[in-house]
Write a protein that holds these residues in place. Sequence first.
Motif, short mmCIF file in Angstrom:
data_model
loop_
_atom_site.label_atom_id
_atom_site.label_comp_id
_atom_site.label_asym_id
_atom_site.label_seq_id
_atom_site.Cartn_x
_atom_site.Cartn_y
_atom_site.Cartn_z
N SER A 45 11.23 -116.79 -15.44
CA SER A 45 10.20 -117.79 -15.68
C SER A 45 8.79 -117.28 -15.48
CB SER A 45 10.42 -119.00 -14.77
OG SER A 45 10.36 -118.63 -13.41
N SER A 46 8.62 -116.15 -14.81
CA SER A 46 7.25 -115.65 -14.62
C SER A 46 6.63 -115.25 -15.95
CB SER A 46 7.24 -114.47 -13.65
OG SER A 46 7.99 -113.39 -14.16
N MET A 68 15.84 -117.01 -13.30
CA MET A 68 15.29 -116.04 -12.36
C MET A 68 13.78 -116.14 -12.55
SD MET A 68 16.35 -112.39 -14.15
CE MET A 68 15.99 -112.07 -15.90
N VAL A 69 13.02 -115.57 -11.66
CA VAL A 69 11.57 -115.62 -11.81
C VAL A 69 11.07 -114.33 -12.45
CG1 VAL A 69 9.38 -115.72 -10.55
CG2 VAL A 69 11.22 -117.30 -9.97
N ARG A 70 11.46 -113.21 -11.89
CA ARG A 70 11.11 -111.90 -12.43
C ARG A 70 12.29 -111.29 -13.14
NH1 ARG A 70 7.01 -108.55 -9.51
NH2 ARG A 70 5.62 -110.10 -8.61
N ALA A 116 16.95 -114.28 -6.57
CA ALA A 116 16.49 -114.39 -7.95
C ALA A 116 15.02 -114.06 -7.98
CB ALA A 116 16.72 -115.81 -8.47
N PRO A 117 14.71 -112.78 -7.76
CA PRO A 117 13.29 -112.43 -7.63
C PRO A 117 12.54 -112.76 -8.92
CG PRO A 117 14.60 -110.46 -7.95
CD PRO A 117 15.57 -111.59 -7.80
#
Lengths: 345, 345, 345, 345
Positions: free
Chosen positions: A178-179, A229-231, A344-345
């Motif tokens: 998502s980032s 995940m974010v990253r 979930a980095p």
Amino acid sequence: MTYTATVVGANGFTGGELCRLLVGHPNFDLVQATSRSNENRTLGHAHPNLRDIDLRFSSPDDLKSVDTLFAATPHGVSMSDIDRFQDAADTVVDLSADFRLPAESFYDDYYDGHSCPELLESAVYALPELNREKLSGAAFIAAGGCNATATILGLLPLVENGVLDGDEQVVVDVKVGSSEGGASGGEAASHPERSGVVRPYAPAGHRHEAEISAFLGLDVAFSVHAVDMVRGASATCHVFPEEPVSKADLWQDYRGTYDEEPFVDLVAGGGGVYRYPEPKSVAGTNRAEIGFELDPESERIVVLSAIDNMMKGSAGQAVHAANIALGIDEKTGLTQRGLHPVGAP
Amino acid sequence: MTYTATVVGANGFTGGELCRLLVGHPNFDLVQATSRSNENRTLGHAHPNLRDIDLRFSSPDDLKSVDTLFAATPHGVSMSDIDRFQDAADTVVDLSADFRLPAESFYDDYYDGHSCPELLESAVYALPELNREKLSGAAFIAAGGCNATATILGLLPLVENGVLDGDEQVVVDVKVGSSEGGASGGEAASHPERSGVVRPYAPAGHRHEAEISAFLGLDVAFSVHAVDMVRGASATCHVFPEEPVSKADLWQDYRGTYDEEPFVDLVAGGGGVYRYPEPKSVAGTNRAEIGFELDPESERIVVLSAIDNMMKGSAGQAVHAANIALGIDEKTGLTQRGLHPVGAP
Amino acid sequence: MTYTATVVGANGFTGGELCRLLVGHPNFDLVQATSRSNENRTLGHAHPNLRDIDLRFSSPDDLKSVDTLFAATPHGVSMSDIDRFQDAADTVVDLSADFRLPAESFYDDYYDGHSCPELLESAVYALPELNREKLSGAAFIAAGGCNATATILGLLPLVENGVLDGDEQVVVDVKVGSSEGGASGGEAASHPERSGVVRPYAPAGHRHEAEISAFLGLDVAFSVHAVDMVRGASATCHVFPEEPVSKADLWQDYRGTYDEEPFVDLVAGGGGVYRYPEPKSVAGTNRAEIGFELDPESERIVVLSAIDNMMKGSAGQAVHAANIALGIDEKTGLTQRGLHPVGAP
Amino acid sequence: MTYTATVVGANGFTGGELCRLLVGHPNFDLVQATSRSNENRTLGHAHPNLRDIDLRFSSPDDLKSVDTLFAATPHGVSMSDIDRFQDAADTVVDLSADFRLPAESFYDDYYDGHSCPELLESAVYALPELNREKLSGAAFIAAGGCNATATILGLLPLVENGVLDGDEQVVVDVKVGSSEGGASGGEAASHPERSGVVRPYAPAGHRHEAEISAFLGLDVAFSVHAVDMVRGASATCHVFPEEPVSKADLWQDYRGTYDEEPFVDLVAGGGGVYRYPEPKSVAGTNRAEIGFELDPESERIVVLSAIDNMMKGSAGQAVHAANIALGIDEKTGLTQRGLHPVGAP
């Protein structure tokens, strides 16, 4: 030698990541970080990992004269402000899409055209694995897109070694965190809607196709899915070679391309949980993990490529390219090690 | 100066974290990492972030003679093997619960007793904010529990400054990530069951109460909940002082205790998303974030404390203590910066 | 008998949940669902679980005359539109905070005052476990807040049975999911920032304290944390009784209060993964799980209460109350069973 | 009419899901649920959503005589116990892989052979969209694999309408949740390792290829990735037709195949967040969402298919097939509506 540096758009995710890298880099001195919305606030206000940094956001309208300027602005801003950026700094590294493609036609086909196409040929695409020589001494650098970066790194050895020459069928199915959507939010990016998704947000027509076409000479069938995940960006490239290939030959090809590369790791299977490339394994690092499987049934090479979209796919790539441009050892400031376990980095 | 080091139990999460820290530490030379189940495999087999490290797991039965031995074994192992550990190394740092409490009675009350209580008083509790002087030159160090560490760091300034003297009501409600359960898995730890939980796994009777009692002299009402993250421990301490306190006085107390501490950051509110301590902000780092709010309605101090349970709550604390014990600058090898954004590290 | 129904604010999460319940309810006929931003679009446009429903959002300015109107509007809207709502429907159920508190003083203390305090006493608080008799035949109902609901349900047996009479220390530590923040998003609610958090968003001064005070007569020390789930609220209530209590007496108290309640389940420990109340276990249902542990050390009762904030904490509670008000069997339309396994609903 | 039913292997995820469906089904009476490990414990011990069910696990060695037996056992058990199952019940529905393929050769190629291949032709593959007529009156039914189900549902209209006849290139890239791995856990399934992953667990050689080959006559290039959700399977099928197709023709094909299907919804794009099929939208339901995009660049059809692997991909499919076999209205017991918002179900 130390270079003064400015980050324009430092409030956003990519801008914050640039600040993180630059404050830890022995050859850069971050002297300015701009943000219109957070002007005069500390960097830590936007980025909790920078709470110890004694610097406040300043207005993007007053650019200091520095050695290197990194622009992490939304697409379109660099096009209109490139003169100001180049006036302010000897070396400009743009992280938007505005200068990453080498010809105006790509902007006509995939974007809304370009306002200063005459500058396109002066910008060097930042991916060192592709462009290390051109980056040396470059004054204008354009970082690649994260999904394109993951894909190009996965397929490059096949192109370099003639397994792919443009006529083969290649399907690339990307999963991203998502980032990638940036800090500005919106309904689809809200936690209740974005959490737990497998969302095909660009089944066809994703703009990063343009980079793959421009730099690998391949027209791939490209689809991008948002996952939880974010990253991270993970590209699974389904490749159908015209001639059968052996696993041994492929390893030789991949090793030939990447053995000397400081930020590409070949993941060679074996046992254990982490026998293939995974975004978790490279989160927070500038590393790319690349591996593959051969599918005898479908005479298919399944290439797996995983990066941190914020690092190798953006800010890390930009700093890596700047290192090369300025003659700094290219690994400098980019040797952060990943974590295990990590969520979930 | 460089110290040779062994990690016993290097296959587990805490052992892997120790390896990560030691291979990046300029004063340690990791010469042995033991694992019975993964003997002869590379460290990268278990820990994908250590793929570049040229070292294989060896048997825990053959300990090399080293300067420093870190034991990251399940509770009970150190008790039975402590002689071997001390024979093999000048300095032993134990990360289990086996030697962290200062008296046998704690083991009788909270554990299944102790097999060598005579050694308890020779072990120094590793938390530098509490024990820096005793750690200097220590040959036997016992790292604290992660939930206890978060709690002790949150409450220490109130004890040191007399706001708390043992008679007040204190409720501590901790939220922890899944890495605390270790690498061995089990049904409750499986992703389908553990994902998305708010699980009160120890509403009462958690063993870390013992440390808070032993080192702060407080009998707190202690409850621990599993929540959906991998790394992180967050302690919310609801404190009811006997005398009213002002926010200004409290800040003075907290600053007095922590202003010189290299790994404790006071998070002072203000605006923005990250105005309170959060595990996300310290994930992957050895930092603790501490802050508080005053609740006039209930005359309550709400102390907020966030750490990475694998770092400040375990392996980072251990290396920090070892630095002090060996006379190395205490920040060495522990200055990793966190990420932003980051998901559920 | 069938009652026509309108949902005002049907675009939001709570409004969508009301629509879900009403289209599956044999005694309601959903004839209108209003949304200004999605006017003329299908319900399925906003709520993918309603794709099969043949109804389009209409303007909130043109309210049909119906039997029952559910208002799921942001706080403040009902205050100003209550006349219109009551003109349009015989029974009005408001899900905002605008009428849930019984006296103007609460609005002065916790909100920005009230514009029509003379109506407050005509509204019945919707929680059936508290107000079943008053709800029968009620024409104006105000649903409770989710965090307050979880807390009240946890503590009610202690109040009813005299274990708590208002003088005891009670600390309530709530963990909530992201759906509580509504569909409008914002930076803190974006997936990259909200993912994986343990965020103390209201360590003190949360507005739901007012309901606990109003309906239980307790001034509790109340803190709310955001954790990584979408649906769910979990209240851990640390209760310090003045007299010692036995586990057997407590079970008798809890059974006495809840044994006849169709939507409250006592979770009595035992073994297994799910031995305590958990939001996962009640996600998507109108059930509350309630349980407790006794902590002999601190002479503390740890009461655990878990609900789905969108159901028992909001829309389910509203429909439950409407059932009672209209003389419908109270379980009607609310017997959805939960899932196992389930992730972070 | 009511049929007595047994679930063998009721302790597992699929077995629990069967129990959930059967206890809510008006035509089934669940009289036995077997579990060796939890014998004599309540169903609620393993499945918190079944706490209200007054039934205890019994030994799988003592099967009652019932009308219908559902076997949710690990692969291999049904092969050896099929006689016992068929002795105990008139209708047997097997949810393992043991009888789902129509010829021994598939078991030789993809599994470890078959011990009673002579029974294979008596088992009817459970997918009603493929086999409704054969299912009517069937006494032996074998439910499909979840990844195969998602794929077959996505591609079936293209096969039925001649867009695909077996010579075209088809790449299927599947993303699945952790419940697919079952309740037994293991290191890779532990929360710390499984959380936040994009893990290519079967880049090539996945067993579900066999079903796609057997029932669609297609040899697809098939890869499966684990992503961070618990329930759900999403298949992205990249199809390269030999002749160009128009979007209008494709919609006609898909509508022709699915317009009468009660559990398949075509998701036709449009705006909004949920314009494509997503596992979140069908979680907890027996629905499949199917949609597609045309990629003019690559002359590719991108078919998107989303199911809940536990429902349409397993237990729901089994009950659906049993309904048809027994002459019950096929939607009975399977009309649960999904949730919105919902996290990572």
